[in-house]
Design an enzyme around this catalytic site. Structure first.
Site, mmCIF file in Angstrom:
data_model
loop_
_atom_site.group_PDB
_atom_site.id
_atom_site.type_symbol
_atom_site.label_atom_id
_atom_site.label_comp_id
_atom_site.label_asym_id
_atom_site.label_seq_id
_atom_site.Cartn_x
_atom_site.Cartn_y
_atom_site.Cartn_z
ATOM 1 N N SER A 145 42.493 -19.320 95.295
ATOM 2 C CA SER A 145 42.804 -20.537 94.538
ATOM 3 C C SER A 145 42.614 -21.678 95.516
ATOM 4 O O SER A 145 42.620 -21.447 96.741
ATOM 5 C CB SER A 145 44.271 -20.489 94.086
ATOM 6 O OG SER A 145 44.713 -21.784 93.690
ATOM 7 N N TYR A 158 53.126 -18.966 95.355
ATOM 8 C CA TYR A 158 51.725 -18.790 94.956
ATOM 9 C C TYR A 158 50.804 -19.191 96.116
ATOM 10 O O TYR A 158 49.846 -18.493 96.436
ATOM 11 C CB TYR A 158 51.478 -19.662 93.724
ATOM 12 C CG TYR A 158 50.116 -19.525 93.083
ATOM 13 C CD1 TYR A 158 49.849 -18.511 92.174
ATOM 14 C CD2 TYR A 158 49.110 -20.448 93.364
ATOM 15 C CE1 TYR A 158 48.600 -18.409 91.564
ATOM 16 C CE2 TYR A 158 47.863 -20.352 92.761
ATOM 17 C CZ TYR A 158 47.614 -19.330 91.857
ATOM 18 O OH TYR A 158 46.384 -19.228 91.256
HETATM 19 P P1 NAD Z 1 44.699 -15.473 82.943
HETATM 20 O O1 NAD Z 1 46.163 -15.535 82.728
HETATM 21 O O2 NAD Z 1 43.795 -15.753 81.798
HETATM 22 O O3 NAD Z 1 44.272 -14.090 83.589
HETATM 23 C C1 NAD Z 1 45.084 -13.339 84.444
HETATM 24 C C2 NAD Z 1 45.024 -11.889 84.005
HETATM 25 O O4 NAD Z 1 45.711 -11.081 84.986
HETATM 26 C C3 NAD Z 1 45.706 -11.654 82.673
HETATM 27 O O5 NAD Z 1 44.828 -10.990 81.773
HETATM 28 C C4 NAD Z 1 46.921 -10.808 83.022
HETATM 29 O O6 NAD Z 1 47.304 -9.888 82.013
HETATM 30 C C5 NAD Z 1 46.444 -10.104 84.286
HETATM 31 N N1 NAD Z 1 47.554 -9.608 85.095
HETATM 32 C C6 NAD Z 1 48.683 -10.256 85.443
HETATM 33 N N2 NAD Z 1 49.472 -9.452 86.180
HETATM 34 C C7 NAD Z 1 48.825 -8.269 86.300
HETATM 35 C C8 NAD Z 1 49.129 -7.052 86.938
HETATM 36 N N3 NAD Z 1 50.279 -6.884 87.602
HETATM 37 N N4 NAD Z 1 48.240 -6.042 86.866
HETATM 38 C C9 NAD Z 1 47.068 -6.191 86.193
HETATM 39 N N5 NAD Z 1 46.728 -7.327 85.567
HETATM 40 C C10 NAD Z 1 47.593 -8.357 85.623
HETATM 41 O O7 NAD Z 1 44.425 -16.537 84.085
HETATM 42 P P2 NAD Z 1 43.144 -16.778 85.026
HETATM 43 O O8 NAD Z 1 43.129 -18.225 85.309
HETATM 44 O O9 NAD Z 1 41.940 -16.161 84.477
HETATM 45 O O10 NAD Z 1 43.606 -16.033 86.361
HETATM 46 C C11 NAD Z 1 42.768 -15.197 87.096
HETATM 47 C C12 NAD Z 1 42.944 -15.473 88.568
HETATM 48 O O11 NAD Z 1 42.502 -16.811 88.848
HETATM 49 C C13 NAD Z 1 44.385 -15.384 89.072
HETATM 50 O O12 NAD Z 1 44.406 -14.657 90.290
HETATM 51 C C14 NAD Z 1 44.759 -16.837 89.331
HETATM 52 O O13 NAD Z 1 45.710 -16.953 90.362
HETATM 53 C C15 NAD Z 1 43.425 -17.423 89.713
HETATM 54 N N6 NAD Z 1 43.317 -18.868 89.591
HETATM 55 C C16 NAD Z 1 43.370 -19.473 88.356
HETATM 56 C C17 NAD Z 1 43.239 -20.859 88.291
HETATM 57 C C18 NAD Z 1 43.277 -21.597 86.965
HETATM 58 O O14 NAD Z 1 43.411 -22.820 86.968
HETATM 59 N N7 NAD Z 1 43.154 -20.921 85.845
HETATM 60 C C19 NAD Z 1 43.078 -21.608 89.453
HETATM 61 C C20 NAD Z 1 43.024 -20.964 90.664
HETATM 62 C C21 NAD Z 1 43.139 -19.597 90.730
#
Ligand code: NAD
Length: 252
Positions: A145, A158
């Site tokens: 991130s 985080y």
């Molecule tokens: P999202 O919530 O759509 O996807 C996250 C997925 O991870 C979900 O489907 C959830 O069910 C799954 N998950 C959560 N805990 C879990 C576990 N213990 N075991 C297996 N699966 C699990 O959100 P996203 O934005 O697609 O997130 C994906 C990654 O991107 C994350 O690591 C997040 O930290 C990172 N991220 C997101 C953003 C943003 O703005 N969306 C920014 C920076 C980083």
């Protein structure tokens, strides 16, 4: 021929958001994909599989909790059973954690965020690398991130987890480079997924403030970078954390 033709691998957190977009993009490039997510996210995971299959690709769903070592062993076995090799992995599952200044963070909340966002990636890489060593190589991308590259107010646990993930990525890269395993990370800015949808407009404005481009990114824009790093197009790239963040860590 796509950039991932003949490759098989796993994407965690692929029931939605960035993971789903990566699974779809990798499949479009010819990969066979094990879509992994929590049992509670099975409906979304199976929807990702359907999108891939409807477009003529190969995919399957397997439930996992990335904070559990046994689930990672089972994921590696699941990829091998279905597709015969483990050539790539995208350790992407993560949970938001924050909303509080450090002195107000509950101990249990800190532990929970570290267990999924950092330990989950450690466990994933551990078991994936063991198999990749047996298989003669592979490529891993972890989702960090922009909070893995700088502090973000009210995101202490985080930020700590994502900084740790960036360090682990570098370490794995230097430890296994000579074994033909590349390990990189992406560091997304604000992306329109479940993460961003849960935030209030005020919080979103606050998070977006450091971005040079004042818009929210799409999951597909991160997936494109992930699949490039996974593919041989990035054959001389290992140990990097690539910001996909509209200029957020570049300065503000
Ligand atoms: P999202 O919530 O759509 O996807 C996250 C997925 O991870 C979900 O489907 C959830 O069910 C799954 N998950 C959560 N805990 C879990 C576990 N213990 N075991 C297996 N699966 C699990 O959100 P996203 O934005 O697609 O997130 C994906 C990654 O991107 C994350 O690591 C997040 O930290 C990172 N991220 C997101 C953003 C943003 O703005 N969306 C920014 C920076 C980083």
């Amino acid at each position: 021929m796509g950039s991932m033709t003949g490759r098989a691998g796993v994407v965690t957190g692929a029931a939605s958001g960035i993971g789903r977009a990566t699974a779809i993009r990798a499949a479009q490039e010819g990969a066979r994909v094990l879509v992994a997510d929590l049992e509670s996210a099975r409906v979304g995971g199976e929807e990702t599989v359907k999108i891939i299959r409807d477009a003529g690709g190969e995919a399957d769903f397997q439930a996992c909790d990335v904070s559990r070592a046994a689930d990672h062993e089972a994921l590696v076995a699941g990829v091998l059973d279905r597709f015969g090799s483990l050539d790539f992995a995208h350790n992407n599952a993560g949970i938001p954690g924050g909303g509080r200044l450090l002195a107000d963070v509950e101990d249990e909340d800190f532990d929970r965020v570290i267990a999924v966002n950092l330990r989950g990636v450690f466990l994933g890489m551990k078991h994936q690398i063991r198999q990749m060593l047996r298989g003669g190589g592979g490529s891993i991308v972890n989702t960090a991130s922009n909070a893995g590259l700088r502090g973000v107010k009210r995101l202490g646990p985080y930020t700590a987890a994502k900084h740790g993930l960036v360090g682990l990525t570098k370490n794995a890269a230097v430890e296994y480079a000579e074994d033909h395993i590349r390990v990189n990370a992406v560091a997304p800015g604000t992306i329109m997924t479940g993460f961003a949808r849960g935030a209030t407009p005020e919080r979103l404005a606050q998070i977006m403030k450091p971005q040079a481009m004042q818009r929210i990114g799409e999951a597909e824009e991160v997936a494109a970078a992930v699949v490039w790093l996974l593919s041989d197009d990035a054959s001389f790239v290992t140990g990097v954390t690539l910001p996909v963040d509209a200029g957020s860590v570049a300065g503000w």
